[in-house]
Scaffold this active site. Structure first.
Site, PDB file in Angstrom:
ATOM      1  N   LYS A   1     -11.366  16.777  10.293  1.00  8.66           N
ATOM      2  CA  LYS A   1     -12.097  17.492   9.236  1.00  8.66           C
ATOM      3  C   LYS A   1     -12.774  16.565   8.228  1.00  8.66           C
ATOM      4  CE  LYS A   1      -8.097  18.418   6.231  1.00  8.66           C
ATOM      5  NZ  LYS A   1      -8.342  17.652   5.028  1.00  8.66           N
TER       6      LYS A   1
ATOM      7  N   SER B   1      -0.605  13.006   6.190  1.00  7.39           N
ATOM      8  CA  SER B   1       0.070  13.270   4.917  1.00  7.39           C
ATOM      9  C   SER B   1      -0.927  13.265   3.777  1.00  7.39           C
ATOM     10  CB  SER B   1       1.120  12.186   4.686  1.00  7.39           C
ATOM     11  OG  SER B   1       0.476  10.928   4.630  1.00  7.39           O
TER      12      SER B   1
ATOM     13  N   GLU C   1       1.273  -2.762  -4.483  1.00 10.16           N
ATOM     14  CA  GLU C   1       0.046  -3.363  -3.937  1.00 10.16           C
ATOM     15  C   GLU C   1      -1.143  -3.108  -4.861  1.00 10.16           C
ATOM     16  OE1 GLU C   1       0.939  -3.418   0.889  1.00 10.16           O
ATOM     17  OE2 GLU C   1      -0.609  -2.084   0.137  1.00 10.16           O
TER      18      GLU C   1
ATOM     19  N   GLU D   1       9.820   2.893 -12.757  1.00 13.34           N
ATOM     20  CA  GLU D   1      10.487   3.285 -11.504  1.00 13.34           C
ATOM     21  C   GLU D   1      11.825   3.947 -11.822  1.00 13.34           C
ATOM     22  OE1 GLU D   1      10.082   3.227  -7.928  1.00 13.34           O
ATOM     23  OE2 GLU D   1      12.038   4.175  -8.179  1.00 13.34           O
TER      24      GLU D   1
ATOM     25  N   HIS E   1       3.986 -27.208  14.841  1.00 14.11           N
ATOM     26  CA  HIS E   1       4.117 -27.878  13.552  1.00 14.11           C
ATOM     27  C   HIS E   1       2.746 -28.342  13.069  1.00 14.11           C
ATOM     28  CE1 HIS E   1       5.783 -30.395  10.402  1.00 14.11           C
ATOM     29  NE2 HIS E   1       4.955 -31.349  10.797  1.00 14.11           N
TER      30      HIS E   1
END
Ligand code: FAD
Length: 477
Positions: free
Chosen positions: A37, A156, A198, A214, A456
């Site tokens: 959609k 979601s 982020e 939080e 390395h």
């Protein structure tokens, strides 16, 4: 009368779950259609999630390095290093456009029929697709897709915070945070999870004073506690302010500022905060709006997730569900794995997702990445374990890059020395965690990993050394 089309398989949603399932199904010989959609394919991830956030993270990191870190590296910049917000956002939009367009090309290449429109169940074997105004390439007329099999991959949406009105200008969700036209002087964030931290990193690097509120006493939700504490320390050093164990009581926009009332969970002490932008990042919830799954009586759990069995089946074995809209971590790679497995079930009767081996990455700097069990989980499960740790300070590549914050932490079974979990906070942790995933999948022991020759100088030598430390002793620390 609706136009009618028939397909072997119809997939609703073209996010990482749906689009990957569609391509795989076409490769396995199904006549497959995908309905979206939004118009642009790629779902949350490519349009308003993983991809745009990583573009902003990468470019804000480069800016920050040039502005604050170049001198000690012997790079003199004559003239100012400045952010051009319009171009900064345009660069992000360009990657999004290229990648979403790329999916449409892959659909064509693999023979997936793409319907741009809103899909809803007409019956247990048919999806009605309605045109959506304002999206480029929308189907012109209502179309009925009859299908032997259907996969729901509708993803979601942002979880709202009760009582807080998101206007995507001053009070924003992650979607609005990806689109800011100016760098706010003060950015407050509700939620110290990956998305909040982020986006906080992006604007902190661009000059915002970031405050994270939080509810939990730690950041990073499911992160190993030691890693979470270390990460918080690094972010604090970058200028983040943390109010942990604190709940938001209210937040309101007053003209060009946002007033936030918070309360310490333990002491009940109240405090008023002021911000130019407030980001609400308290999580995401499954999305089934407009799908009409009620008509079929599809079961939804308390958290809004469509209920399925271990083969992704609803009560109808030909209607499967994958990705964010059902159980499990809300991650793009988890949705992709499920997309492949669900289609393989249809084709072969078996498929495979190892839920014990799904990596998580936070793309801050340094990055944080983990897979398998945390120490807290092992304790809870009563499993005896040994720890191997190696700091990036002792890794030669991290030294040459002048990027030495963090460590690799390995958890192994005390008896068998088999790898149980890997937790990395450090440069490129997100890339490095793939090696841990491979080891975990094939049941490698710490010694198996430590006996593999690593190039390395690379950061991945820190992973090898941490494994060495877990069952013996590291060489370079
Ligand atoms: P979605 O990507 O949500 O796709 C579902 C699609 O279905 C949507 O395009 C929607 O428009 C469409 N749809 C819904 N209903 C209908 C309908 N009725 N008809 C037609 N179409 C419909 N995950 C990671 O793994 N790594 C990250 O770095 C990462 N960063 C993120 C950053 C942010 C800011 C956010 C918000 C999320 C991030 N995620 C990340 C999570 C990731 O985006 C999701 O886990 C992933 O997109 C889920 O894929 P999905 O296919 O299940 O659903």
């Amino acid at each position: 009368l609706a136009a009618k089309k028939q397909h072997d398989l119809v997939i609703v949603g073209a996010g990482p779950g749906g689009y990957v399932a569609a391509i795989k199904a076409a490769q396995l010989g199904f006549d497959v259609a995908c309905v979206e959609k939004r118009g642009r394919a790629g779902g949350t991830c490519l349009n308003v999630g993983c991809i745009p956030s990583k573009a902003l993270l990468n470019n804000s990191h480069l800016y920050h390095q040039m502005k604050h870190d170049s001198k000690q590296r012997g790079i003199d910049i004559n003239g100012d290093v400045a952010i051009n917000m319009a171009q900064f956002q345009k660069a992000k939009d360009t990657c999004v456009k290229q990648l979403t367009g790329g999916i449409e090309m892959l659909f064509k290449k693999n023979g997936v029929t793409y319907y741009k429109g809103l899909g809803s169940f007409e019956s247990e074997n048919s999806i009605k697709v309605l045109p959506v105004e304002g999206i480029e390439g929308s189907i012109k007329e209502e179309t009925l897709l009859e299908a032997k099999n259907i996969i729901i991959a509708t993803g979601s949406e942002v979880t709202p915070f009760p009582g807080i009105k998101i206007d995507e200008e001053r009070i924003v969700s992650s979607t609005g945070a990806l689109e800011l036209k100016e760098v706010p002087n003060r950015l407050a964030i509700i939620g110290g999870g990956i998305i909040g931290l982020e986006m906080g990193s992006v604007y902190s690097r661009l000059g915002s004073k970031v405050t994270v509120v939080e509810f939990q006493p730690k950041i990073g939700a499911t992160m190993d506690n030691e890693v979470a504490t270390t990460t918080q320390k690094f972010l604090k050093k970058q200028g983040f302010d943390f109010k942990l164990g604190t709940k938001v009581v209210s937040a309101e926009r007053n003209g060009e500022i946002v007033n936030i009332e918070v309360e310490n969970v333990k002491s009940g002490k109240k405090e008023s905060l002021e911000a130019d932008v407030l980001l609400v990042a308290v999580g995401r919830r499954p999305y089934v709006q407009g799908l009409n799954c009620e008509a079929l009586g599809l079961e939804v759990d308390k958290r809004g997730r469509l209920v399925i069995d271990e083969q992704f089946n609803t009560k109808y074995p030909h209607i499967k569900v994958i990705g964010d809209v059902t159980f499990g971590p809300m991650l793009a790679h988890k949705a992709e794995e499920e997309g492949i497995a669900a289609v393989e079930y249809l084709k072969h009767g078996h498929g495979h997702v190892n839920y014990a081996n799904i990596p998580s990455v936070m793309y801050s700097h340094p990055e944080v990445a983990w897979v398998g069990k945390t120490e807290e989980q092992l304790k809870e499960d009563g499993i005896s374990y040994k720890i191997g740790k190696f700091p990036f300070m002792a890794n030669s590549r991290a030294k040459t890059n002048m990027d030495t914050e963090g460590f690799v932490k390995i958890l192994i079974d005390a008896e068998t020395e088999r790898l149980l979990g890997a937790h990395i906070v450090g440069p490129n942790a997100g890339e490095m965690i793939a090696e841990a995933g491979l080891a975990l999948e094939y049941g490698a022991s710490a010694e198996d990993i430590a006996r593999v020759c690593h190039a390395h100088p690379t950061l991945s030598e820190a992973f090898k050394e941490a494994n060495l430390a877990a069952f013996s002793k590291s060489i370079n620390f």
